[in-house]
Structures are given as C-alpha cells and as structure tokens.
Design a protein around this motif. Structure first.
Motif, short mmCIF file in Angstrom:
data_model
loop_
_atom_site.label_atom_id
_atom_site.label_comp_id
_atom_site.label_asym_id
_atom_site.label_seq_id
_atom_site.Cartn_x
_atom_site.Cartn_y
_atom_site.Cartn_z
N CYS A 167 51.84 69.83 16.99
CA CYS A 167 50.71 69.99 18.26
C CYS A 167 49.54 70.56 17.72
O CYS A 167 48.42 70.38 17.65
CB CYS A 167 51.42 70.87 19.38
SG CYS A 167 49.99 71.12 20.63
N PHE A 180 51.08 60.02 26.05
CA PHE A 180 52.36 60.14 25.71
C PHE A 180 52.97 58.52 26.00
O PHE A 180 52.97 58.04 27.15
CB PHE A 180 53.12 61.12 26.79
CG PHE A 180 52.98 62.41 26.25
CD1 PHE A 180 52.15 62.85 25.47
CD2 PHE A 180 53.39 63.47 27.29
CE1 PHE A 180 52.01 64.18 25.07
CE2 PHE A 180 52.90 64.90 27.12
CZ PHE A 180 52.22 65.45 25.98
N ASN A 192 58.38 65.72 25.78
CA ASN A 192 57.00 65.49 26.28
C ASN A 192 56.89 66.97 27.32
O ASN A 192 55.60 67.08 27.43
CB ASN A 192 56.76 64.13 27.06
CG ASN A 192 56.73 63.05 26.20
OD1 ASN A 192 56.44 63.10 24.95
ND2 ASN A 192 56.83 61.77 26.64
N ARG A 193 57.79 67.23 27.91
CA ARG A 193 57.55 68.35 28.79
C ARG A 193 57.17 69.67 27.83
O ARG A 193 56.05 70.27 28.24
CB ARG A 193 58.79 68.70 29.53
CG ARG A 193 58.64 70.06 30.49
CD ARG A 193 59.96 70.56 31.11
NE ARG A 193 60.93 70.57 29.93
CZ ARG A 193 61.18 71.79 29.35
NH1 ARG A 193 60.22 72.96 29.52
NH2 ARG A 193 62.14 72.16 28.50
N ARG A 196 53.59 69.01 26.50
CA ARG A 196 52.76 69.19 27.45
C ARG A 196 52.22 70.81 27.78
O ARG A 196 51.28 71.06 27.88
CB ARG A 196 53.02 68.64 28.90
CG ARG A 196 52.08 68.67 30.16
CD ARG A 196 52.51 68.15 31.27
NE ARG A 196 52.91 66.79 31.38
CZ ARG A 196 54.24 66.21 31.07
NH1 ARG A 196 55.25 66.91 31.06
NH2 ARG A 196 54.22 64.94 30.99
N GLU A 197 53.32 71.38 27.75
CA GLU A 197 52.96 72.84 28.08
C GLU A 197 52.33 73.45 26.65
O GLU A 197 51.45 74.38 27.07
CB GLU A 197 54.55 73.69 27.96
CG GLU A 197 55.30 73.45 29.36
CD GLU A 197 56.66 73.88 29.64
OE1 GLU A 197 56.99 74.61 28.37
OE2 GLU A 197 57.17 73.72 30.42
N LEU A 199 50.11 71.73 25.10
CA LEU A 199 48.90 71.42 25.25
C LEU A 199 48.08 72.37 25.99
O LEU A 199 46.80 72.78 25.90
CB LEU A 199 48.86 70.06 25.39
CG LEU A 199 49.11 69.03 24.40
CD1 LEU A 199 49.30 67.65 25.09
CD2 LEU A 199 47.95 68.91 23.53
N LYS A 200 48.86 72.52 27.24
CA LYS A 200 48.09 73.30 28.43
C LYS A 200 47.88 74.84 27.80
O LYS A 200 46.59 75.31 28.24
CB LYS A 200 49.06 73.30 29.46
CG LYS A 200 48.50 74.08 30.75
CD LYS A 200 49.57 74.21 32.06
CE LYS A 200 48.94 74.69 33.10
NZ LYS A 200 49.93 74.68 34.34
N SER A 205 45.19 68.46 26.92
CA SER A 205 45.27 67.64 28.24
C SER A 205 46.30 66.25 27.79
O SER A 205 46.21 65.98 26.85
CB SER A 205 44.27 67.24 28.69
OG SER A 205 43.30 66.22 28.11
N VAL A 206 46.98 65.88 28.63
CA VAL A 206 47.63 64.58 28.68
C VAL A 206 46.79 63.69 29.51
O VAL A 206 46.73 63.95 30.53
CB VAL A 206 49.19 64.85 29.18
CG1 VAL A 206 49.81 63.36 29.12
CG2 VAL A 206 50.00 65.61 28.35
N GLU A 209 50.73 58.73 30.30
CA GLU A 209 52.10 59.08 30.03
C GLU A 209 52.79 57.96 30.55
O GLU A 209 52.78 57.37 31.61
CB GLU A 209 52.63 60.28 30.77
CG GLU A 209 54.08 60.86 30.33
CD GLU A 209 54.44 62.06 30.97
OE1 GLU A 209 55.61 62.49 30.64
OE2 GLU A 209 53.61 62.46 31.48
#
Length: 415
Positions: A167, A180, A192-193, A196-197, A199-200, A205-206, A209
């Motif tokens: 990341c 994604f 992916n969860r 995503r965390e 990235l946040k 951002s996503v 998906e």
C-alpha cells in the motif's frame, strides 16, 4: 531426543486422480505387518495440494516444493534414520474435498501432520478436522490474517508482511485511487477490507470494487476492464487467484492499458501466473511477496538450481513453492529434535525454530504460530521474473491481527 541414522531412498505415495479410494497401501502394509518396527518404519505425512483444476497453476508448484524438500531430507539420511513418506491426495481445486481428504488422512491413513492448502476456503475446510482430531496443518500460503489456531503452522505472509508495504509503495509511486478486483471468496474480500482500511488511514480511496467467481473465464473480465478504463484509477489491486489471474491480466493487455501508468498490483501473482499469462503480458505489474526467484544469496541459488534440475529448466520458483519447501525443512528440523509426530510434542519444538530459507532466515514466531518472513516488492520484467524494487532489512515479525498496525504504518518496515 536427537538421532541420526542412515536411510534408504524415498517412496512417494500419491492419489493424483481425486479418486476416493484409499492410496497405495505399500507403505501402510509395511507398517501393519511389523507394528513393533518403530525405529525403521517411515514417518508418514499428509500432502494436500491440487494438481488438477483451476488452482493447479500455483498449487502444482507447492506440491513440487514439498516433494523437493522431502527428497532432500531423505537423501541426507531421513529423520532419526527414518524416511519421510508422503500420502498425497489431489483435491482437484474443490474446497470441500480438502476437508474430506484431511479427515481420510487422519482417520484412515492415521497421519497426524498435513502439508497443504492454498486458498483460505480450503484451509478453513481442513481447520475443523485438524482441531477436532488434534492434527497439525502446515499452511504455506499468504492469507488475510486474523486467525490463529494451535493446530496450524502458518508459513505464508500475513497482512503486516505484505499489504502494509505494498500500500505504501503504490501510493507513493502511482497515486491514491485504487480499484479492487477479486475472486469471490474469503481471502479476497478480507484482504480488500484490510487494504481499504490502510487507504482510508493514509488519505487514499477505493474508486471501484468488483468480484468474479473462482471459476471465472476471460469473458467475465471484459466488463471489469471496461469499467476500469471509464473510472481511470491510479492502481488496480488484484486479489484474483488461480486461472482467473491469467485472464485478468490478458484482458488488461488486450485493451492496451499501460502498466507503467496504471499497474495491476497483487499479493498473489507469482512467477507461475506470469509464465501462464505470457511474459509480455505480465511485464510491469507489481507483486508484494516474501520471496522471488531473483532473491540474492547462496541458499536461494542452491534452491533454484535444485528445483530446476528436478522439475525443468523452464520452471520458475515462486513464493508459494518456496514456503512449501522451507516449511518441510522446518518440520524435519523439529522432528529430529523430538523424534515424535505427537502434535503436542512436535508443536512445542516447532515454535521458535529457525531455518535458513531461500528468502533468508525465517523463524516460527511462538506468539502466534505464524512465521517471521521478509517483505519485498517486485516488478515483473520481460523475462518473467521480478525485479526487487524494495525489501526489508530483516525478517518482519508476524502480526496477523495487525496489533502493531499504527506504529507500522508510521515508521514502515521496507527500505
């Protein structure tokens, strides 16, 4: 207790055709005909990798890594003067079959230690079997983390050993907008969860998906690639596995997308998938892994040379084959010390055991049953190999529950 006695050549039991009948009973007959022969009877171990079906593109190499290590142990005299003899089944890429064969291994074949599984679905099919019957599963595949079982030794990377570094590298190099694409089962959704965390927490951002069936064909990726062209993300993060990986990358190449600008990044795409899709198709894409064939060092040079001599000069090693290889040697090292396949006895010795693996020194972390591994970022080249663009200075301690997540994302582990 330690021991060292000479040993005859290896015998490899196998049931490749996914036949529910019992495997060849030549070794079993030897043991049953002379039950008091405890000092020379072979150590029987289970092997569960798919050599047919959509996962065979990678699991065949895990089977090969296991086979090579077994042959090396036996050629060196075995363990306590007794050869390792695998009882091998081919689950045919069917997750439920892994649980079926794990039970057969433990109940009918009386095998307590099993080496196998690639997908998290297959691992979770085997998990209740080894927990209920107190067996020991050696799992040589990166996974989504957030699991710990006293009946599993995890030798593949957990998220803190690949996702964090990937990341950070992708955001620094390409941008913050991720798309994604994943196979529709446990590992991709959970990985992916985590991504995503990450990235946040770091301002990313996503922007899209999508998931495909694990049996997806090339046609299933066409609308996804079209959507990617429309959204124009900075990075495509793939958790597609098996043959689907080949179809995704080929669909990407067919529409003329440029990996120099918007690469597909993955935790699962190895030299095996690159070979299957075509070196030109894979060139420029990114993978985070503990091991690539091009890792420098005498241990890896010897491993690559032996692997190619055994299975073919055109076959590359990869992170899954390497983990399958070194975990068998870790097992043999612990077994040499305790001279017992009793799960409780063996596990206590495995914890804290180290081995000079092709990727570098690795250690089974006694805090979690996971393995301290190296972290590397590689970019595929036109020869079908990965150029290492970043790597850790030392093995990264396994943190499957991301307990040290805040500190890790601030300080980083990759130099």
């Amino acid at each position: 207790m330690t021991c060292n006695l000479p040993l005859p050549a290896m015998l490899f039991e196998s049931n490749k055709n996914n036949n529910p009948s019992r495997p060849s009973n030549s070794v079993e007959g030897l043991i049953m005909s002379n039950p008091t022969q405890t000092t020379s009877a072979p150590w029987r171990i289970g092997v569960l990798f798919s050599r047919t079906g959509f996962m065979s593109v990678i699991e065949e190499t895990q089977y090969q890594g296991t086979q090579l290590a077994i042959e090396e142990v036996n050629e060196a005299g075995g363990v306590c003067g007794r050869e390792l003899v695998p009882v091998a089944y081919d689950p045919g890429s069917d997750s439920a079959a892994y649980g079926h064969y794990a039970k057969r291994l433990m109940v009918e074949d009386q095998v307590s230690t099993i080496f196998g599984c690639y997908t998290s679905s297959s691992r979770k099919a085997v998990l209740p079997v080894v927990e209920r019957l107190n067996g020991l599963l050696w799992y040589p595949t990166l996974y989504e983390g957030f699991e710990a079982s006293p009946n599993v030794i995890y030798t593949g990377a957990s998220p803190n050993q690949n996702s964090l570094a990937l990341c950070r590298y992708l955001m620094d190099t390409f941008g913050t907008r991720f798309y994604f694409v994943g196979s529709d089962y446990i590992y991709p959704r959970e990985s992916n969860r985590v991504m995503r965390e990450l990235l946040k927490s770091n301002g990313g951002s996503v922007v899209g998906e999508r998931y495909v069936n694990v049996y997806a064909r090339w046609q299933d990726f066409v609308p996804i690639i079209q959507d990617i062209k429309r959204v124009r993300p900075d990075v495509i993060f793939s958790t597609v596995v098996g043959e689907g990986t080949v179809f995704l990358y080929q669909a990407y190449a067919n529409v003329g997308l440029d990996p120099k600008q918007v690469p597909i990044a993955s935790l699962t795409t190895t030299e095996a998938e690159i070979a299957a899709m075509g070196f030109d198709v894979g060139e420029g894409h990114v993978t985070a892994a503990s091991y690539f064939q091009g890792v420098e060092g005498s241990a890896n040079n010897a491993f690559v040379q032996r692997f190619k001599k055994r299975f073919g000069a055109d076959i590359s090693t990869n992170m899954c084959a390497e983990a399958s290889y070194f975990q068998l040697h870790l097992f043999a090292k612990a077994l040499q010390q305790v001279n017992s396949l009793d799960t409780e006895v063996l596990r206590s010795m495995v914890f804290g055991t180290s081995f000079d693996a092709p990727q570098g020194a690795v250690t089974v972390n006694p805090m979690s049953g996971h393995t301290d591994l190296w972290t590397r970022i590689g970019r595929a080249n036109r020869q079908g190999q990965f150029d290492v663009v970043s790597q850790s200075k030392e093995p990264v301690h396994a943190d499957p529950f991301l307990i040290g997540y805040g500190r890790a994302t601030q300080t980083g582990s990759v130099q």
